[in-house]
Design a protein around this motif. Sequence first.
Motif, PDB file in Angstrom:
ATOM      1  N   ALA A  35       0.829  -1.207   0.000  1.00 21.11           N
ATOM      2  CA  ALA A  35       0.000   0.000   0.000  1.00 21.11           C
ATOM      3  C   ALA A  35       0.866   1.261   0.000  1.00 21.11           C
ATOM      4  N   GLU A  36       2.003   1.237   0.712  1.00 25.96           N
ATOM      5  CA  GLU A  36       2.925   2.382   0.727  1.00 25.96           C
ATOM      6  C   GLU A  36       3.550   2.603  -0.653  1.00 25.96           C
ATOM      7  N   PHE A  37       3.943   1.514  -1.325  1.00 25.27           N
ATOM      8  CA  PHE A  37       4.494   1.621  -2.689  1.00 25.27           C
ATOM      9  C   PHE A  37       3.495   2.309  -3.608  1.00 25.27           C
ATOM     10  N   LEU A  38       2.265   1.853  -3.551  1.00 21.87           N
ATOM     11  CA  LEU A  38       1.233   2.423  -4.420  1.00 21.87           C
ATOM     12  C   LEU A  38       0.941   3.875  -4.067  1.00 21.87           C
ATOM     13  N   ALA A  39       0.929   4.202  -2.783  1.00 22.85           N
ATOM     14  CA  ALA A  39       0.668   5.586  -2.373  1.00 22.85           C
ATOM     15  C   ALA A  39       1.770   6.511  -2.869  1.00 22.85           C
ATOM     16  N   ARG A  40       3.047   6.038  -2.854  1.00 22.81           N
ATOM     17  CA  ARG A  40       4.153   6.852  -3.361  1.00 22.81           C
ATOM     18  C   ARG A  40       4.022   7.128  -4.847  1.00 22.81           C
ATOM     19  N   LYS A  41       3.390   6.223  -5.561  1.00 27.13           N
ATOM     20  CA  LYS A  41       3.207   6.398  -7.002  1.00 27.13           C
ATOM     21  C   LYS A  41       1.881   7.064  -7.336  1.00 27.13           C
ATOM     22  N   GLY A  42       1.139   7.471  -6.320  1.00 32.99           N
ATOM     23  CA  GLY A  42      -0.096   8.217  -6.555  1.00 32.99           C
ATOM     24  C   GLY A  42      -1.332   7.360  -6.755  1.00 32.99           C
ATOM     25  N   VAL A  43      -1.250   6.073  -6.422  1.00 30.05           N
ATOM     26  CA  VAL A  43      -2.410   5.186  -6.537  1.00 30.05           C
ATOM     27  C   VAL A  43      -2.978   5.002  -5.130  1.00 30.05           C
ATOM     28  N   HIS A  44      -4.113   5.627  -4.867  1.00 29.34           N
ATOM     29  CA  HIS A  44      -4.718   5.576  -3.546  1.00 29.34           C
ATOM     30  C   HIS A  44      -5.969   4.698  -3.581  1.00 29.34           C
ATOM     31  N   PRO A  45      -6.295   4.072  -2.447  1.00 33.68           N
ATOM     32  CA  PRO A  45      -7.445   3.168  -2.419  1.00 33.68           C
ATOM     33  C   PRO A  45      -8.776   3.916  -2.356  1.00 33.68           C
ATOM     34  N   ILE A  46      -9.793   3.198  -2.733  1.00 28.17           N
ATOM     35  CA  ILE A  46     -11.170   3.656  -2.574  1.00 28.17           C
ATOM     36  C   ILE A  46     -11.690   2.942  -1.336  1.00 28.17           C
ATOM     37  N   ASP A  47     -12.173   3.695  -0.378  1.00 26.67           N
ATOM     38  CA  ASP A  47     -12.642   3.081   0.863  1.00 26.67           C
ATOM     39  C   ASP A  47     -14.127   2.768   0.729  1.00 26.67           C
ATOM     40  N   LEU A  48     -14.465   1.501   0.833  1.00 29.62           N
ATOM     41  CA  LEU A  48     -15.857   1.067   0.711  1.00 29.62           C
ATOM     42  C   LEU A  48     -16.572   1.086   2.059  1.00 29.62           C
ATOM     43  N   GLY A  49     -15.903   1.553   3.088  1.00 28.33           N
ATOM     44  CA  GLY A  49     -16.546   1.670   4.397  1.00 28.33           C
ATOM     45  C   GLY A  49     -16.127   0.561   5.340  1.00 28.33           C
ATOM     46  N   ARG A  50     -16.755   0.590   6.523  1.00 27.34           N
ATOM     47  CA  ARG A  50     -16.448  -0.403   7.541  1.00 27.34           C
ATOM     48  C   ARG A  50     -17.348  -1.616   7.382  1.00 27.34           C
ATOM     49  N   GLY A  51     -16.862  -2.725   7.865  1.00 28.97           N
ATOM     50  CA  GLY A  51     -17.690  -3.924   7.858  1.00 28.97           C
ATOM     51  C   GLY A  51     -17.026  -5.061   7.100  1.00 28.97           C
ATOM     52  N   ARG A  52     -17.665  -6.210   7.235  1.00 25.26           N
ATOM     53  CA  ARG A  52     -17.129  -7.408   6.603  1.00 25.26           C
ATOM     54  C   ARG A  52     -17.233  -7.296   5.085  1.00 25.26           C
ATOM     55  N   GLY A  53     -16.134  -7.596   4.402  1.00 20.93           N
ATOM     56  CA  GLY A  53     -16.126  -7.553   2.941  1.00 20.93           C
ATOM     57  C   GLY A  53     -15.975  -6.155   2.383  1.00 20.93           C
ATOM     58  N   LYS A  54     -15.724  -5.193   3.238  1.00 23.03           N
ATOM     59  CA  LYS A  54     -15.547  -3.818   2.774  1.00 23.03           C
ATOM     60  C   LYS A  54     -14.132  -3.380   3.122  1.00 23.03           C
ATOM     61  N   GLY A  55     -13.861  -2.097   3.064  1.00 24.63           N
ATOM     62  CA  GLY A  55     -12.537  -1.579   3.387  1.00 24.63           C
ATOM     63  C   GLY A  55     -11.867  -1.002   2.149  1.00 24.63           C
ATOM     64  N   PRO A  56     -10.596  -0.752   2.217  1.00 30.28           N
ATOM     65  CA  PRO A  56      -9.908  -0.121   1.085  1.00 30.28           C
ATOM     66  C   PRO A  56      -9.750  -1.082  -0.092  1.00 30.28           C
ATOM     67  N   ARG A  57      -9.940  -0.546  -1.302  1.00 38.11           N
ATOM     68  CA  ARG A  57      -9.769  -1.331  -2.537  1.00 38.11           C
ATOM     69  C   ARG A  57      -9.013  -0.468  -3.540  1.00 38.11           C
ATOM     70  N   TRP A  58      -8.189  -1.116  -4.325  1.00 38.57           N
ATOM     71  CA  TRP A  58      -7.427  -0.425  -5.368  1.00 38.57           C
ATOM     72  C   TRP A  58      -7.924  -0.881  -6.732  1.00 38.57           C
ATOM     73  N   LEU A  59      -8.044   0.054  -7.671  1.00 38.13           N
ATOM     74  CA  LEU A  59      -8.433  -0.313  -9.030  1.00 38.13           C
ATOM     75  C   LEU A  59      -7.313  -1.109  -9.675  1.00 38.13           C
ATOM     76  N   GLU A  60      -7.669  -2.240 -10.251  1.00 34.87           N
ATOM     77  CA  GLU A  60      -6.665  -3.111 -10.854  1.00 34.87           C
ATOM     78  C   GLU A  60      -5.916  -2.403 -11.977  1.00 34.87           C
TER      79      GLU A  60
END
Length: 125
Positions: A35-60
């Motif tokens: 996640a740090e590597f991607l953040a340094r390159k400007g690729v940040h996650p989309i947060d789908l919220g709290r809960g099971r099956g949710k959380g940060p996701r990155w576009l492939e």
Amino acid sequence: MGWSDSLACGESMKDRFLRRSEIAELFNASSTVAAEFLARKGVHPIDLGRGRGKGPRWLESAVMAALPAIHTAAQPKPKKQRTPKPPAGLTKHVQDMTPNELAEFLKAHPYKREPQILTPCQTTQ
């Protein structure tokens, strides 16, 4: 004219979201490091919220686009050429020196004689 009009025939707008564990597998590192590597390159996650099956996701597609830049940055850089030092001592030949230059050089670089080790003479009887 909407976004769907710009798609070619048979193309779909499905871009997969990658979880922390999936980006960790891609980078062969822990999820935090990936996640740090991607953040340094400007690729940040989309947060789908709290809960099971949710959380940060990155576009492939964004992750795949950042991989070549990360790979290029990890390659070893060529070493900088070292400039050779000028030779110590004479910069001119002795014959080309004036007497004053020769005197200054000899003061700065006194001739040091190697100590000679004398052995005692052995006498035969």
